[in-house]
Write a protein that holds these residues in place. Structure first.
Motif, PDB file in Angstrom:
ATOM      1  N   SER A 403     -17.504 -80.845  64.298  1.00 20.69           N
ATOM      2  CA  SER A 403     -16.865 -79.966  65.290  1.00 20.69           C
ATOM      3  C   SER A 403     -17.705 -79.777  66.549  1.00 20.69           C
ATOM      4  O   SER A 403     -17.196 -79.356  67.582  1.00 20.69           O
ATOM      5  CB  SER A 403     -16.597 -78.592  64.665  1.00 20.69           C
ATOM      6  N   GLY A 404     -19.008 -80.067  66.466  1.00 24.33           N
ATOM      7  CA  GLY A 404     -19.887 -79.853  67.611  1.00 24.33           C
ATOM      8  C   GLY A 404     -20.829 -78.694  67.429  1.00 24.33           C
ATOM      9  O   GLY A 404     -21.844 -78.595  68.118  1.00 24.33           O
ATOM     10  N   LEU A 405     -20.508 -77.763  66.496  1.00 20.94           N
ATOM     11  CA  LEU A 405     -21.461 -76.713  66.137  1.00 20.94           C
ATOM     12  C   LEU A 405     -22.597 -77.349  65.344  1.00 20.94           C
ATOM     13  O   LEU A 405     -22.433 -78.428  64.755  1.00 20.94           O
ATOM     14  CB  LEU A 405     -20.783 -75.637  65.294  1.00 20.94           C
ATOM     15  N   HIS A 406     -23.745 -76.684  65.326  1.00 15.99           N
ATOM     16  CA  HIS A 406     -24.830 -77.265  64.544  1.00 15.99           C
ATOM     17  C   HIS A 406     -24.495 -77.156  63.065  1.00 15.99           C
ATOM     18  O   HIS A 406     -24.064 -76.113  62.569  1.00 15.99           O
ATOM     19  CB  HIS A 406     -26.162 -76.572  64.839  1.00 15.99           C
ATOM     20  N   ALA A 407     -24.696 -78.250  62.344  1.00 12.89           N
ATOM     21  CA  ALA A 407     -24.250 -78.343  60.953  1.00 12.89           C
ATOM     22  C   ALA A 407     -24.876 -77.286  60.057  1.00 12.89           C
ATOM     23  O   ALA A 407     -24.282 -76.888  59.048  1.00 12.89           O
ATOM     24  CB  ALA A 407     -24.562 -79.737  60.404  1.00 12.89           C
ATOM     25  N   THR A 408     -26.068 -76.823  60.399  1.00 14.89           N
ATOM     26  CA  THR A 408     -26.742 -75.846  59.550  1.00 14.89           C
ATOM     27  C   THR A 408     -25.994 -74.506  59.495  1.00 14.89           C
ATOM     28  O   THR A 408     -26.229 -73.710  58.595  1.00 14.89           O
ATOM     29  CB  THR A 408     -28.176 -75.603  60.049  1.00 14.89           C
ATOM     30  N   MET A 409     -25.085 -74.277  60.445  1.00 14.10           N
ATOM     31  CA  MET A 409     -24.293 -73.050  60.414  1.00 14.10           C
ATOM     32  C   MET A 409     -23.447 -72.983  59.146  1.00 14.10           C
ATOM     33  O   MET A 409     -23.072 -71.890  58.699  1.00 14.10           O
ATOM     34  CB  MET A 409     -23.382 -72.975  61.647  1.00 14.10           C
ATOM     35  N   ALA A 410     -23.138 -74.152  58.567  1.00 15.88           N
ATOM     36  CA  ALA A 410     -22.364 -74.168  57.331  1.00 15.88           C
ATOM     37  C   ALA A 410     -23.098 -73.429  56.219  1.00 15.88           C
ATOM     38  O   ALA A 410     -22.467 -72.774  55.376  1.00 15.88           O
ATOM     39  CB  ALA A 410     -22.075 -75.610  56.914  1.00 15.88           C
ATOM     40  N   GLY A 411     -24.426 -73.535  56.203  1.00 15.13           N
ATOM     41  CA  GLY A 411     -25.201 -72.839  55.185  1.00 15.13           C
ATOM     42  C   GLY A 411     -25.063 -71.336  55.286  1.00 15.13           C
ATOM     43  O   GLY A 411     -24.906 -70.640  54.277  1.00 15.13           O
ATOM     44  N   VAL A 412     -25.083 -70.810  56.497  1.00 21.73           N
ATOM     45  CA  VAL A 412     -24.941 -69.366  56.699  1.00 21.73           C
ATOM     46  C   VAL A 412     -23.539 -68.909  56.316  1.00 21.73           C
ATOM     47  O   VAL A 412     -23.367 -67.887  55.633  1.00 21.73           O
ATOM     48  CB  VAL A 412     -25.244 -69.000  58.161  1.00 21.73           C
ATOM     49  N   LEU A 413     -22.526 -69.661  56.750  1.00 25.05           N
ATOM     50  CA  LEU A 413     -21.141 -69.304  56.427  1.00 25.05           C
ATOM     51  C   LEU A 413     -20.923 -69.316  54.920  1.00 25.05           C
ATOM     52  O   LEU A 413     -20.275 -68.419  54.364  1.00 25.05           O
ATOM     53  CB  LEU A 413     -20.174 -70.268  57.113  1.00 25.05           C
ATOM     54  N   LEU A 414     -21.474 -70.324  54.243  1.00 25.22           N
ATOM     55  CA  LEU A 414     -21.331 -70.395  52.790  1.00 25.22           C
ATOM     56  C   LEU A 414     -21.991 -69.205  52.112  1.00 25.22           C
ATOM     57  O   LEU A 414     -21.435 -68.620  51.184  1.00 25.22           O
ATOM     58  CB  LEU A 414     -21.936 -71.706  52.293  1.00 25.22           C
TER      59      LEU A 414
END
Length: 610
Positions: A403-414
């Motif tokens: 999507s263009g967001l930094h992939a590590t944001m997935a860890g926080v969302l999870l």
């Protein structure tokens, strides 16, 4: 991330003149047990100890210390009764009787032992000898508490608490120090040492710098550009090793950060508004002022986007330095700095998400939003298995990355949707486990049975799952991997910089901005915001630490290693700029640590103030 001690040590060394000992004084192995005659688990473990003594012979010295079950009158009287023994032989005869005569310790057992010892009554102490027995038991209880004993039996092997199974094979492996057990013990010792995570991170960074400036420099740099791909037929996805670490593995770090944030805001130091006010205010000041200092030094130009670099605090390094100073730093100050670092992490995550992401792909962003909705539904449905969240998290990572967001944001969302659950009913679970164990033990001698049945094992799995929430379990198991694998790998891959004479000379303004932000901006912002919050009555500073010590903690907050390097990589795509930023982060972090340690080391006892 701060680490709790994983290994407890024996508080009082074995005393040949005082302790109850079986075995020679020069035995290679010393086994100390804190036990109770009324404890069914001590009585069961007694058989294992007899088997091990038979197997090891004179290589083993066994020591028994009293830790009567709390609230049990008969347990206390039994321990005091055994202390009426005139010599070692009489004590061990009484010990064996109290442990083995009946299935459950009874008044009949006490009467039998009292008769053997020549004690008129097994009841309350009356004579001077009884007072001496009480004092002897109390001394053992005090020793147990100092050794952090919480349950009976608790065993110490050569001074180290043993937390493994009590079967003969496991005991023997631990006592004989087999290679596997020895390696595990060393790892536990290192992980239990508070500064360990920071030390490992520092070693990884130093190794990266050393290799970069050695003859292997080119090969070391080329290693991180090695492509790694996952392919399914004609379809595939690939990145360099560096990007797999920074965009993939670092997601685990962000997952742990998210779980810690969630814990702090639910049951931790930030759960209460009044206790959270001071670290929250300090963290906000510690983020805004460094960014402002940077912007004042670099007002415009290609480097102006790096204002986020000096905003971050590296918790591992800061807490490691505080731990190494021991009692010179109040525990309340460590709590304050840890809580402030958690808020700082939130700020860093928001900054990365909003200001250091690429152009957005709305299609993948919508898919990521749908997956977040799925995580919310799983949480709402009280799904407590980790697997569905992990699978959804992997898909979320892929969509966030695309999507263009930094992939590590997935860890926080999870992390935000990994469920907690109501506290377990421990008495009920213990009773259930005890009933299953008792039933299985009765059937252990049956023909064609080689161990616990599958239904029993499944029930134990269910009990184990209920003892802690998925969020707590994931934090417990993943936190160590983040501290001891992910972050050192990140440092090894990102900290390498060629120490050429012109690395800073051509980037003087950039370097000054980062160093000033970390060394000056961090403590200034943290202390000013704290003072303002106290002045306005929003927060209250604990009397446990002084304002001078708060300044020292503010200086340590200027250690910005991990997140500062991460943001530098996003802010400076030009390699020369990134190299200068890394050197500046190193210098700023080193200066901050030296200043912080000097202030805290020289600070006196804090005055009683509000």
């Amino acid at each position: 991330m701060s680490q709790e001690s994983l290994t407890a040590r024996l508080d009082q060394p074995v005393d040949d003149a005082r302790d109850h000992i079986l075995g020679p004084a020069d035995a290679a192995i010393t086994l100390v047990e804190y036990g109770s005659y009324a404890c069914p688990y001590c009585r069961a473990a007694n058989e294992r100890i007899a088997e091990i003594r038979h197997q090891l012979g004179d290589r083993l010295r066994y020591v028994f210390r009293h830790y009567p079950l709390p609230g049990s009158d008969i347990a206390r009287r039994a321990a005091e009764l055994a202390e009426h023994a005139r010599d070692s032989r009489q004590f061990w005869d009484a010990h064996v009787t109290l442990m083995t005569h009946s299935r459950t310790l009874s008044e009949e057992d006490l009467s039998l032992v009292a008769s053997e010892l020549g004690v008129p009554s097994a009841g309350a102490a009356q004579a001077a000898g009884d007072a001496q027995a009480r004092a002897r038991v109390e001394a053992d209880v005090a020793s147990a508490r100092a050794s952090r004993v919480m349950v009976t039996p608790t065993f110490f092997i050569n001074g180290r608490r043993y937390d493994g199974p009590w079967d003969e094979s496991s005991f023997t492996d631990a006592m004989l120090r087999t290679p596997g057990h020895r390696l595990r013990s060393v790892a536990q010792d290192f992980a239990g040492w508070a500064p360990s995570a920071g030390v490992l991170l520092l070693l990884a960074a130093a190794l990266a710098v050393l290799l970069t400036n050695s003859e292997l420099g080119e090969s070391f740099a080329a290693l991180w550009e090695t492509p790694l791909a996952i392919s399914f037929g004609q379809a595939g996805f690939g990145m360099s090793l560096l990007h797999w670490i920074n965009d993939g593995l670092l997601t685990i770090f962000f997952l742990v950060v998210g779980l810690e944030i969630k814990r702090e805001f639910t049951v931790g130091h930030l759960a209460n508004l009044r206790s959270a006010a001071l670290p929250v205010a300090a963290a906000l000041g510690g983020m805004l002022v460094p960014a402002l200092v940077y912007s004042l030094v670099v007002p415009a130009g290609p480097w102006s986007h790096g204002w986020g670099v000096p905003m971050a605090t590296d918790t591992a390094f800061a807490i490691a330095l505080i731990a190494m100073m021991g009692s010179r730093v109040p525990i309340a100050l460590r709590v304050f700095l840890t809580a402030a670092a958690i808020v700082d992490d939130i700020g860093s995550i928001v900054v990365v998400a909003l200001f250091y992401s690429g152009s957005l792909n709305l299609g993948y962003l919508a898919a990521a939003a749908a997956l977040v909705g799925l995580l919310a539904l799983l949480n709402k449905a009280h799904i407590y298995r980790v697997a569905p969240y992990a699978l959804t998290g992997i898909l979320l990572w892929a969509c966030v990355h695309a999507s263009g967001l930094h992939a590590t944001m997935a860890g926080v969302l999870l992390a935000m949707f990994i469920p907690t659950r109501p506290p377990p009913n421990l008495p009920t679970l213990v009773a259930q486990a005890d009933a299953i164990l008792t039933a299985e033990a009765r059937r252990s001698g049956e023909v064609l049975r080689q161990g616990p049945s599958l239904p029993a094992l499944a029930a134990f799995d269910a009990i184990h799952d209920r003892l802690e929430s998925p969020a707590d379990r994931l934090l417990r198991t993943t936190g160590a991997r983040s501290s001891y694998v992910v972050l050192p790998l990140f440092a090894l891959a990102n900290a390498g910089v060629a120490l050429a004479p012109d690395v800073l000379s051509s980037h003087g303004q950039l370097s000054l901005a980062i160093i000033a932000g970390l060394v000056v901006g961090k403590p200034l912002g943290l202390v000013l915001a704290s003072a303002l919050a106290v002045r306005l009555g929003i927060a209250r500073k604990p009397a446990d630490y002084s304002w001078r010590q708060l300044v020292g903690a503010g200086a340590l907050a200027g250690i910005g290693f991990t997140m500062s390097l991460f943001i530098s990589g996003q802010a400076f795509p030009v390699e020369a700029d990134f190299a200068a930023a890394k050197v500046a982060v190193f210098i700023g972090s080193i200066l901050s640590s030296l200043i912080g340690v000097a202030i805290l080391w020289g600070a006196g006892r804090p005055p009683a103030e509000g």
